[in-house]
Design a protein around this motif. Structure first.
Motif, PDB file in Angstrom:
ATOM      1  N   VAL A 176      14.701  -1.341  -0.680  1.00 17.52           N
ATOM      2  CA  VAL A 176      13.669  -2.418  -0.749  1.00 17.52           C
ATOM      3  C   VAL A 176      12.977  -1.796  -2.061  1.00 17.52           C
ATOM      4  O   VAL A 176      12.248  -0.723  -1.962  1.00 17.52           O
ATOM      5  CB  VAL A 176      12.882  -2.638   0.303  1.00 17.52           C
ATOM      6  N   SER A 177      12.705  -2.439  -3.223  1.00 19.42           N
ATOM      7  CA  SER A 177      11.697  -2.277  -4.003  1.00 19.42           C
ATOM      8  C   SER A 177      10.598  -3.359  -4.288  1.00 19.42           C
ATOM      9  O   SER A 177       9.732  -2.786  -5.285  1.00 19.42           O
ATOM     10  CB  SER A 177      12.597  -2.070  -5.363  1.00 19.42           C
ATOM     11  N   ASP A 178      10.827  -4.181  -3.838  1.00 15.26           N
ATOM     12  CA  ASP A 178       9.640  -5.329  -3.975  1.00 15.26           C
ATOM     13  C   ASP A 178       9.802  -6.433  -3.023  1.00 15.26           C
ATOM     14  O   ASP A 178      10.588  -6.428  -2.116  1.00 15.26           O
ATOM     15  CB  ASP A 178       9.970  -6.270  -5.230  1.00 15.26           C
ATOM     16  N   TYR A 179       8.763  -7.486  -2.856  1.00 13.85           N
ATOM     17  CA  TYR A 179       8.960  -8.708  -2.021  1.00 13.85           C
ATOM     18  C   TYR A 179       9.024 -10.077  -3.234  1.00 13.85           C
ATOM     19  O   TYR A 179       7.783 -10.088  -3.760  1.00 13.85           O
ATOM     20  CB  TYR A 179       7.845  -8.679  -1.018  1.00 13.85           C
ATOM     21  N   LYS A 180      10.166 -10.437  -3.284  1.00  9.11           N
ATOM     22  CA  LYS A 180      10.170 -11.788  -4.117  1.00  9.11           C
ATOM     23  C   LYS A 180       9.375 -11.306  -5.502  1.00  9.11           C
ATOM     24  O   LYS A 180       8.829 -12.324  -6.093  1.00  9.11           O
ATOM     25  CB  LYS A 180       9.496 -12.928  -3.550  1.00  9.11           C
ATOM     26  N   GLY A 181      10.061 -10.286  -6.004  1.00  9.52           N
ATOM     27  CA  GLY A 181       9.517  -9.844  -7.228  1.00  9.52           C
ATOM     28  C   GLY A 181       8.190  -9.109  -7.425  1.00  9.52           C
ATOM     29  O   GLY A 181       8.070  -8.626  -8.781  1.00  9.52           O
ATOM     30  N   LYS A 182       7.660  -9.215  -6.437  1.00  7.29           N
ATOM     31  CA  LYS A 182       6.292  -8.533  -6.547  1.00  7.29           C
ATOM     32  C   LYS A 182       6.403  -7.120  -5.918  1.00  7.29           C
ATOM     33  O   LYS A 182       6.720  -6.890  -4.926  1.00  7.29           O
ATOM     34  CB  LYS A 182       5.287  -9.383  -5.935  1.00  7.29           C
ATOM     35  N   ARG A 183       5.744  -6.219  -6.499  1.00  2.00           N
ATOM     36  CA  ARG A 183       5.806  -4.752  -6.003  1.00  2.00           C
ATOM     37  C   ARG A 183       4.758  -4.765  -4.743  1.00  2.00           C
ATOM     38  O   ARG A 183       3.757  -5.221  -4.480  1.00  2.00           O
ATOM     39  CB  ARG A 183       4.922  -3.684  -7.150  1.00  2.00           C
ATOM     40  N   LEU A 184       5.418  -4.076  -3.665  1.00  2.00           N
ATOM     41  CA  LEU A 184       4.762  -3.868  -2.486  1.00  2.00           C
ATOM     42  C   LEU A 184       3.335  -3.085  -2.715  1.00  2.00           C
ATOM     43  O   LEU A 184       3.393  -2.463  -3.664  1.00  2.00           O
ATOM     44  CB  LEU A 184       5.699  -3.084  -1.497  1.00  2.00           C
ATOM     45  N   ASN A 185       2.654  -3.319  -1.804  1.00  2.33           N
ATOM     46  CA  ASN A 185       1.165  -2.420  -1.930  1.00  2.33           C
ATOM     47  C   ASN A 185       1.610  -1.000  -1.728  1.00  2.33           C
ATOM     48  O   ASN A 185       0.940  -0.297  -2.572  1.00  2.33           O
ATOM     49  CB  ASN A 185       0.416  -2.993  -0.564  1.00  2.33           C
TER      50      ASN A 185
ATOM     51  N   GLN B  91      -5.196   2.962  -2.897  1.00  2.00           N
ATOM     52  CA  GLN B  91      -5.092   3.434  -4.042  1.00  2.00           C
ATOM     53  C   GLN B  91      -4.793   4.877  -4.298  1.00  2.00           C
ATOM     54  O   GLN B  91      -5.482   5.592  -3.878  1.00  2.00           O
ATOM     55  CB  GLN B  91      -6.392   3.300  -4.896  1.00  2.00           C
ATOM     56  N   ARG B  92      -3.578   5.062  -4.795  1.00  2.00           N
ATOM     57  CA  ARG B  92      -3.236   6.601  -4.992  1.00  2.00           C
ATOM     58  C   ARG B  92      -3.598   7.283  -6.533  1.00  2.00           C
ATOM     59  O   ARG B  92      -3.395   6.467  -7.578  1.00  2.00           O
ATOM     60  CB  ARG B  92      -1.650   6.779  -4.918  1.00  2.00           C
ATOM     61  N   PRO B  93      -3.870   8.574  -6.692  1.00  2.00           N
ATOM     62  CA  PRO B  93      -4.202   9.105  -8.087  1.00  2.00           C
ATOM     63  C   PRO B  93      -3.036   9.004  -8.877  1.00  2.00           C
ATOM     64  O   PRO B  93      -2.985   9.073  -9.992  1.00  2.00           O
ATOM     65  CB  PRO B  93      -4.755  10.392  -7.555  1.00  2.00           C
ATOM     66  N   TYR B  94      -1.726   9.013  -8.487  1.00  2.00           N
ATOM     67  CA  TYR B  94      -0.462   9.294  -9.073  1.00  2.00           C
ATOM     68  C   TYR B  94      -0.129   7.669  -9.571  1.00  2.00           C
ATOM     69  O   TYR B  94       0.757   7.806 -10.249  1.00  2.00           O
ATOM     70  CB  TYR B  94       0.629  10.025  -8.502  1.00  2.00           C
ATOM     71  N   TRP B  95      -0.594   6.549  -9.258  1.00  2.00           N
ATOM     72  CA  TRP B  95      -0.481   5.375  -9.842  1.00  2.00           C
ATOM     73  C   TRP B  95      -1.063   5.121 -10.948  1.00  2.00           C
ATOM     74  O   TRP B  95      -2.108   5.554 -11.225  1.00  2.00           O
ATOM     75  CB  TRP B  95      -0.706   4.406  -8.816  1.00  2.00           C
ATOM     76  N   GLU B  96      -0.302   4.249 -11.801  1.00  2.00           N
ATOM     77  CA  GLU B  96      -0.905   3.709 -13.021  1.00  2.00           C
ATOM     78  C   GLU B  96      -1.620   2.306 -12.727  1.00  2.00           C
ATOM     79  O   GLU B  96      -2.770   2.271 -13.402  1.00  2.00           O
ATOM     80  CB  GLU B  96       0.293   3.565 -14.187  1.00  2.00           C
ATOM     81  N   ARG B  97      -1.078   1.843 -11.878  1.00  2.00           N
ATOM     82  CA  ARG B  97      -1.699   0.361 -11.639  1.00  2.00           C
ATOM     83  C   ARG B  97      -2.970   0.666 -10.753  1.00  2.00           C
ATOM     84  O   ARG B  97      -3.302   1.851 -10.278  1.00  2.00           O
ATOM     85  CB  ARG B  97      -0.817  -0.403 -10.607  1.00  2.00           C
ATOM     86  N   THR B  98      -3.788  -0.148 -10.737  1.00  2.00           N
ATOM     87  CA  THR B  98      -5.210  -0.255 -10.181  1.00  2.00           C
ATOM     88  C   THR B  98      -5.415  -1.418  -9.196  1.00  2.00           C
ATOM     89  O   THR B  98      -6.658  -1.429  -8.600  1.00  2.00           O
ATOM     90  CB  THR B  98      -6.416  -0.074 -10.884  1.00  2.00           C
ATOM     91  N   GLU B  99      -4.473  -2.080  -8.950  1.00  2.00           N
ATOM     92  CA  GLU B  99      -4.860  -3.292  -8.040  1.00  2.00           C
ATOM     93  C   GLU B  99      -3.503  -3.877  -7.381  1.00  2.00           C
ATOM     94  O   GLU B  99      -2.496  -3.686  -7.868  1.00  2.00           O
ATOM     95  CB  GLU B  99      -5.399  -4.393  -8.869  1.00  2.00           C
ATOM     96  N   LYS B 100      -3.607  -4.690  -6.525  1.00  2.00           N
ATOM     97  CA  LYS B 100      -2.401  -5.300  -5.752  1.00  2.00           C
ATOM     98  C   LYS B 100      -1.805  -6.376  -6.819  1.00  2.00           C
ATOM     99  O   LYS B 100      -2.574  -7.098  -7.441  1.00  2.00           O
ATOM    100  CB  LYS B 100      -3.036  -5.934  -4.455  1.00  2.00           C
ATOM    101  N   GLU B 101      -0.362  -6.303  -6.552  1.00  2.00           N
ATOM    102  CA  GLU B 101       0.273  -7.577  -6.831  1.00  2.00           C
ATOM    103  C   GLU B 101       0.564  -8.688  -5.654  1.00  2.00           C
ATOM    104  O   GLU B 101       0.715  -9.971  -5.747  1.00  2.00           O
ATOM    105  CB  GLU B 101       1.613  -7.243  -7.383  1.00  2.00           C
ATOM    106  N   ILE B 102       0.351  -8.042  -4.490  1.00  2.00           N
ATOM    107  CA  ILE B 102       0.445  -9.099  -3.370  1.00  2.00           C
ATOM    108  C   ILE B 102      -0.910  -8.833  -2.482  1.00  2.00           C
ATOM    109  O   ILE B 102      -1.343  -7.647  -2.210  1.00  2.00           O
ATOM    110  CB  ILE B 102       1.623  -8.603  -2.127  1.00  2.00           C
ATOM    111  N   ALA B 103      -1.722 -10.010  -2.339  1.00  2.00           N
ATOM    112  CA  ALA B 103      -2.968  -9.721  -1.952  1.00  2.00           C
ATOM    113  C   ALA B 103      -3.079  -9.392  -0.433  1.00  2.00           C
ATOM    114  O   ALA B 103      -4.013  -8.546  -0.008  1.00  2.00           O
ATOM    115  CB  ALA B 103      -3.744 -11.054  -1.988  1.00  2.00           C
TER     116      ALA B 103
END
Length: 300
Positions: free
Chosen positions: A120-129, A150-162
Motif C-alpha cells: 500500500v502506498s496511498d488511500y485513493k491517491g492521497k498519501r497516508l499520514n 511529524q518526522r524530521p526526515y519528511w519534506e512534507r509538513t502537513e497531512k493529505e488526509i485529515a
C-alpha cells in the motif's frame, strides 16, 4: 476440638486454598523472574514481532534499520538496513515480515531474501499520514493504524488526509478500506487469535477500545476497554492485554488491571512475546530492549 470448630476450620482452609489457587492462576510473571536488559545500543526501538522460531525482529527507526534478537543465545544482529524507517512489524502466515514503512507512508512486505513488495502506498491517491502499527488476522487481512507524527526526515509538513484512521487491507486486495475514523490518534493495535475481536489504542484520547470483527473485516460494537491509551500492545494466551507507555500495564479480558511492569526508561514503546515457547516478554523502550520470563505464553 468440637465439630463446629472442625467445620469452621475446614471452611477457612478451603477458602485459603481457593484464594491461593486463584492468585496462582492470575500470576503472569514467572516466579523469581527479573527484567533484563538485552541491549541499550540503539536510538529508539519499536515494532517487535516474533517469527515462527520465537526470534524477535524490531526496529531502530532513527537509524533506519530492522534488527533480530535470537532467542537461543540472546544475541542481537542487524537484519536489514535502509528499512523504510519501519515502525510496527508483524509476520504473516507465510513468514514474510510486514512493516509499517514510515519514510514514505507505505506498507511493505519483506521476504526472507529481504526483497520488498509495497502493498500500500496511498488511500485513493492521497498519501497516508504514517502507518504506525499493524495486526494480521487469521485470514491474512491486515489492520493498520495511521496517526500523524511529524518526522524530521519528511519534506512534507502537513497531512493529505485529515482523519487519523484505522484501515483494513483484505486478503488479495490492493486498496485499503476505512474501518474506524472516529479516533483522535490511533496507535497500538492487536486482535484475538480467533480474529473475532480487535483492540485499538487511541493514544491521543488516552483510551483503548474493543471492537467486534465482522466477516468482511469491518468493525462493530465499539466498547471502551480501559481509560488508558497505548503505544504498542500485545495479547497472551489468557486474553490479557498488554499496554505500553509508562512501563507495561496488563489488563484481563474484562478490562481489570492485573499487573504493572516498571521499566526504567522515559517511554516504553512496544511489547510482544518471543522465545521458543513464547513465554519471554520482549519490550522495546527508548534506546533499549528488555526481556522478562513469563508464566503465560503469547499467541501466534
Amino acid at each position: 476440638m468440637n465439630y463446629s470448630h472442625t467445620f469452621i476450620l475446614a471452611i477457612c482452609t478451603g477458602l485459603f486454598l481457593s484464594f491461593c489457587s486463584r492468585a496462582q492462576d492470575q500470576r503472569i510473571i514467572a516466579e523469581g523472574a527479573e527484567l533484563t536488559v538485552v541491549s541499550d545500543d540503539f536510538e529508539f526501538t519499536e515494532g517487535p514481532a516474533a517469527d515462527k522460531n520465537g526470534d524477535v525482529y524490531f526496529t531502530d527507526q532513527p537509524n533506519n534499520r530492522i534488527l533480530k534478537w535470537t532467542a537461543k543465545d540472546n544475541s542481537v544482529a542487524v537484519f536489514m538496513e535502509k528499512a523504510g524507517r519501519a515502525n510496527g512489524l508483524y509476520f504473516d502466515a507465510e513468514g514474510n515480515l510486514v512493516a509499517c514503512a514510515d519514510e514514505d507512508s507505505e506498507l511493505w512486505k519483506i521476504n526472507g531474501n529481504k526483497e520488498v513488495e509495497v502493498l500500500v502506498s496511498d488511500y485513493k491517491g492521497k498519501r497516508l499520514n504514517g502507518p504506525n502499527d499493524l495486526w494480521i488476522d487469521p485470514k491474512g487481512g491486515i489492520y493498520i493504524t495511521d496517526p500523524y507524527y511529524q518526522r524530521p526526515y519528511w519534506e512534507r509538513t502537513e497531512k493529505e488526509i485529515a482523519e487519523e484512521r484505522v484501515y483494513y487491507l483484505a486478503p488479495g486486495a490492493t486498496e485499503l478500506k476505512i474501518v474506524a475514523s472516529d479516533l483522535e490518534k490511533p496507535n497500538g493495535i492487536i486482535g484475538t487469535p480467533d480474529g473475532k475481536k480487535l483492540y485499538v489504542a487511541d493514544i491521543g484520547a488516552g483510551k483503548t477500545w474493543s471492537y467486534s470483527v465482522a466477516e468482511d473485516g469491518s468493525l462493530t460494537n465499539k466498547e471502551l476497554f480501559t481509560n488508558l491509551g497505548s503505544d504498542g500492545m500485545t495479547i497472551d494466551e489468557k486474553g490479557n492485554i498488554y499496554l505500553t507507555g509508562d512501563g507495561v500495564t496488563v489488563f484481563n479480558p474484562e478490562g481489570k488491571k492485573i499487573e504493572r511492569i516498571k521499566i526504567d526508561r522515559d517511554w516504553t514503546a512496544n511489547v510482544t512475546f518471543g522465545g521458543e515457547d513464547l513465554k519471554t516478554l520482549f519490550i522495546t523502550a527508548m534506546n533499549s530492549v528488555f526481556i522478562l520470563e513469563m508464566e503465560v505464553r503469547g499467541v501466534r
